[in-house]
Design a protein around this motif. Structure first.
Motif, PDB file in Angstrom:
ATOM      1  N   GLU A  12      37.525 -35.190 -12.045  1.00  0.00           N
ATOM      2  CA  GLU A  12      38.817 -34.727 -11.535  1.00  0.00           C
ATOM      3  C   GLU A  12      39.347 -33.534 -12.318  1.00  0.00           C
ATOM      4  O   GLU A  12      39.986 -32.656 -11.751  1.00  0.00           O
ATOM      5  N   LYS A  13      39.082 -33.483 -13.636  1.00  0.00           N
ATOM      6  CA  LYS A  13      39.698 -32.470 -14.487  1.00  0.00           C
ATOM      7  C   LYS A  13      38.698 -31.564 -15.193  1.00  0.00           C
ATOM      8  O   LYS A  13      39.108 -30.711 -15.963  1.00  0.00           O
ATOM      9  N   HIS A  14      37.417 -31.755 -14.975  1.00  0.00           N
ATOM     10  CA  HIS A  14      36.409 -31.014 -15.724  1.00  0.00           C
ATOM     11  C   HIS A  14      35.468 -30.253 -14.797  1.00  0.00           C
ATOM     12  O   HIS A  14      35.159 -30.721 -13.708  1.00  0.00           O
ATOM     13  N   THR A  15      35.020 -29.104 -15.253  1.00  0.00           N
ATOM     14  CA  THR A  15      34.042 -28.279 -14.560  1.00  0.00           C
ATOM     15  C   THR A  15      32.710 -28.431 -15.274  1.00  0.00           C
ATOM     16  O   THR A  15      32.660 -28.446 -16.504  1.00  0.00           O
ATOM     17  N   GLU A  16      31.618 -28.531 -14.509  1.00  0.00           N
ATOM     18  CA  GLU A  16      30.298 -28.704 -15.101  1.00  0.00           C
ATOM     19  C   GLU A  16      29.379 -27.573 -14.635  1.00  0.00           C
ATOM     20  O   GLU A  16      29.377 -27.207 -13.463  1.00  0.00           O
ATOM     21  N   THR A  17      28.628 -27.017 -15.573  1.00  0.00           N
ATOM     22  CA  THR A  17      27.674 -25.954 -15.281  1.00  0.00           C
ATOM     23  C   THR A  17      26.330 -26.350 -15.861  1.00  0.00           C
ATOM     24  O   THR A  17      26.257 -26.850 -16.982  1.00  0.00           O
ATOM     25  N   PHE A  18      25.263 -26.152 -15.097  1.00  0.00           N
ATOM     26  CA  PHE A  18      23.910 -26.508 -15.496  1.00  0.00           C
ATOM     27  C   PHE A  18      23.040 -25.259 -15.525  1.00  0.00           C
ATOM     28  O   PHE A  18      23.036 -24.494 -14.562  1.00  0.00           O
ATOM     29  N   PHE A  19      22.282 -25.064 -16.613  1.00  0.00           N
ATOM     30  CA  PHE A  19      21.327 -23.961 -16.738  1.00  0.00           C
ATOM     31  C   PHE A  19      19.946 -24.559 -16.963  1.00  0.00           C
ATOM     32  O   PHE A  19      19.754 -25.337 -17.901  1.00  0.00           O
ATOM     33  N   CYS A  20      18.982 -24.217 -16.136  1.00  0.00           N
ATOM     34  CA  CYS A  20      17.602 -24.671 -16.312  1.00  0.00           C
ATOM     35  C   CYS A  20      16.895 -23.683 -17.231  1.00  0.00           C
ATOM     36  O   CYS A  20      16.825 -22.488 -16.932  1.00  0.00           O
ATOM     37  N   LEU A  21      16.384 -24.161 -18.376  1.00  0.00           N
ATOM     38  CA  LEU A  21      15.687 -23.306 -19.334  1.00  0.00           C
ATOM     39  C   LEU A  21      14.176 -23.332 -19.126  1.00  0.00           C
ATOM     40  O   LEU A  21      13.523 -22.300 -19.186  1.00  0.00           O
ATOM     41  N   ASP A  22      13.612 -24.515 -18.932  1.00  0.00           N
ATOM     42  CA  ASP A  22      12.176 -24.707 -18.727  1.00  0.00           C
ATOM     43  C   ASP A  22      11.983 -25.832 -17.730  1.00  0.00           C
ATOM     44  O   ASP A  22      12.809 -26.737 -17.639  1.00  0.00           O
ATOM     45  N   GLY A  23      10.863 -25.802 -17.028  1.00  0.00           N
ATOM     46  CA  GLY A  23      10.534 -26.893 -16.114  1.00  0.00           C
ATOM     47  C   GLY A  23      11.227 -26.739 -14.784  1.00  0.00           C
ATOM     48  O   GLY A  23      11.403 -25.639 -14.263  1.00  0.00           O
ATOM     49  N   SER A  24      11.670 -27.871 -14.240  1.00  0.00           N
ATOM     50  CA  SER A  24      12.276 -27.891 -12.918  1.00  0.00           C
ATOM     51  C   SER A  24      13.262 -29.044 -12.849  1.00  0.00           C
ATOM     52  O   SER A  24      13.018 -30.112 -13.398  1.00  0.00           O
ATOM     53  N   MET A  25      14.361 -28.841 -12.156  1.00  0.00           N
ATOM     54  CA  MET A  25      15.333 -29.914 -11.955  1.00  0.00           C
ATOM     55  C   MET A  25      15.898 -29.834 -10.548  1.00  0.00           C
ATOM     56  O   MET A  25      16.019 -28.752  -9.982  1.00  0.00           O
ATOM     57  N   ASN A  26      16.167 -30.995  -9.969  1.00  0.00           N
ATOM     58  CA  ASN A  26      16.807 -31.071  -8.664  1.00  0.00           C
ATOM     59  C   ASN A  26      18.284 -31.349  -8.866  1.00  0.00           C
ATOM     60  O   ASN A  26      18.663 -32.158  -9.707  1.00  0.00           O
ATOM     61  N   MET A  27      19.099 -30.671  -8.073  1.00  0.00           N
ATOM     62  CA  MET A  27      20.546 -30.868  -8.091  1.00  0.00           C
ATOM     63  C   MET A  27      20.991 -31.160  -6.669  1.00  0.00           C
ATOM     64  O   MET A  27      20.512 -30.530  -5.729  1.00  0.00           O
ATOM     65  N   ARG A  28      21.871 -32.103  -6.521  1.00  0.00           N
ATOM     66  CA  ARG A  28      22.591 -32.311  -5.262  1.00  0.00           C
ATOM     67  C   ARG A  28      24.013 -31.867  -5.522  1.00  0.00           C
ATOM     68  O   ARG A  28      24.666 -32.357  -6.429  1.00  0.00           O
ATOM     69  N   VAL A  29      24.479 -30.910  -4.719  1.00  0.00           N
ATOM     70  CA  VAL A  29      25.837 -30.391  -4.869  1.00  0.00           C
ATOM     71  C   VAL A  29      26.470 -30.398  -3.488  1.00  0.00           C
ATOM     72  O   VAL A  29      25.994 -29.719  -2.580  1.00  0.00           O
ATOM     73  N   ASN A  30      27.519 -31.230  -3.330  1.00  0.00           N
ATOM     74  CA  ASN A  30      28.193 -31.389  -2.035  1.00  0.00           C
ATOM     75  C   ASN A  30      27.197 -31.657  -0.911  1.00  0.00           C
ATOM     76  O   ASN A  30      27.291 -31.093   0.178  1.00  0.00           O
ATOM     77  N   GLY A  31      26.181 -32.485  -1.186  1.00  0.00           N
ATOM     78  CA  GLY A  31      25.225 -32.904  -0.173  1.00  0.00           C
ATOM     79  C   GLY A  31      24.027 -31.994  -0.003  1.00  0.00           C
ATOM     80  O   GLY A  31      23.080 -32.334   0.697  1.00  0.00           O
ATOM     81  N   GLU A  32      24.028 -30.819  -0.620  1.00  0.00           N
ATOM     82  CA  GLU A  32      22.905 -29.883  -0.496  1.00  0.00           C
ATOM     83  C   GLU A  32      21.945 -30.073  -1.669  1.00  0.00           C
ATOM     84  O   GLU A  32      22.360 -30.145  -2.827  1.00  0.00           O
ATOM     85  N   LEU A  33      20.634 -30.172  -1.384  1.00  0.00           N
ATOM     86  CA  LEU A  33      19.618 -30.326  -2.418  1.00  0.00           C
ATOM     87  C   LEU A  33      19.140 -28.957  -2.863  1.00  0.00           C
ATOM     88  O   LEU A  33      18.723 -28.136  -2.046  1.00  0.00           O
ATOM     89  N   LEU A  34      19.217 -28.695  -4.169  1.00  0.00           N
ATOM     90  CA  LEU A  34      18.776 -27.434  -4.750  1.00  0.00           C
ATOM     91  C   LEU A  34      17.711 -27.727  -5.803  1.00  0.00           C
ATOM     92  O   LEU A  34      17.831 -28.699  -6.548  1.00  0.00           O
ATOM     93  N   THR A  35      16.685 -26.904  -5.893  1.00  0.00           N
ATOM     94  CA  THR A  35      15.696 -27.016  -6.951  1.00  0.00           C
ATOM     95  C   THR A  35      15.909 -25.854  -7.911  1.00  0.00           C
ATOM     96  O   THR A  35      15.861 -24.692  -7.498  1.00  0.00           O
ATOM     97  N   LEU A  36      16.174 -26.169  -9.170  1.00  0.00           N
ATOM     98  CA  LEU A  36      16.408 -25.144 -10.179  1.00  0.00           C
ATOM     99  C   LEU A  36      15.137 -24.911 -10.976  1.00  0.00           C
ATOM    100  O   LEU A  36      14.461 -25.853 -11.380  1.00  0.00           O
ATOM    101  N   SER A  37      14.820 -23.647 -11.202  1.00  0.00           N
ATOM    102  CA  SER A  37      13.707 -23.196 -12.028  1.00  0.00           C
ATOM    103  C   SER A  37      14.295 -22.470 -13.229  1.00  0.00           C
ATOM    104  O   SER A  37      15.496 -22.173 -13.253  1.00  0.00           O
TER     105      SER A  37
END
Length: 112
Positions: A8-33
């Motif tokens: 409710e009160k915090h903002t979150e930011t994700f940075f992919c440095l190595d490898g791969s990660m999947n993110m779901r954001v508001n229902g959309e699937l994103l693959t981060l490299s």
């Protein structure tokens, strides 16, 4: 996957440095490299999962809230080299302190 949630009160930011990660954001699937990032403002539903064995990422939660989260999630480790088999995360403790952590789950937590 870390279950779908929002803050409710915090903002979150994700940075992919190595490898791969999947993110779901508001229902959309994103693959981060490596080099990709996702910004999830307060009240944005999101979830994530590290997809490759040696994925490294940086997460920023502002204003600061990550340190209490990880203190609750894990136990202190006195060694100088992280063990090959790390101890289990204690999501049970996180679930007992959701309001303290500004962590609002969306739906049921994943099955064990």
């Amino acid at each position: 996957m870390i279950p779908a949630h929002f803050h409710e009160k915090h903002t979150e930011t994700f940075f992919c440095l190595d490898g791969s990660m999947n993110m779901r954001v508001n229902g959309e699937l994103l693959t981060l490299s490596p080099g990709d990032f996702v910004h999830a403002p307060a009240r944005t539903i999101h979830a994530y999962q590290l997809e490759s064995h040696y994925t490294r990422m940086v997460g920023l939660l502002t204003p600061g809230l990550f340190e209490p989260f990880f203190r609750i999630l894990g136990d202190p480790y006195a060694g100088y080299v992280y063990p090959q088999t790390p101890p289990p995360f204690r999501f049970d403790r996180v679930l007992s302190k959701l309001n303290e952590l500004d962590l609002k789950l969306v739906g049921a937590p994943p099955a064990k």
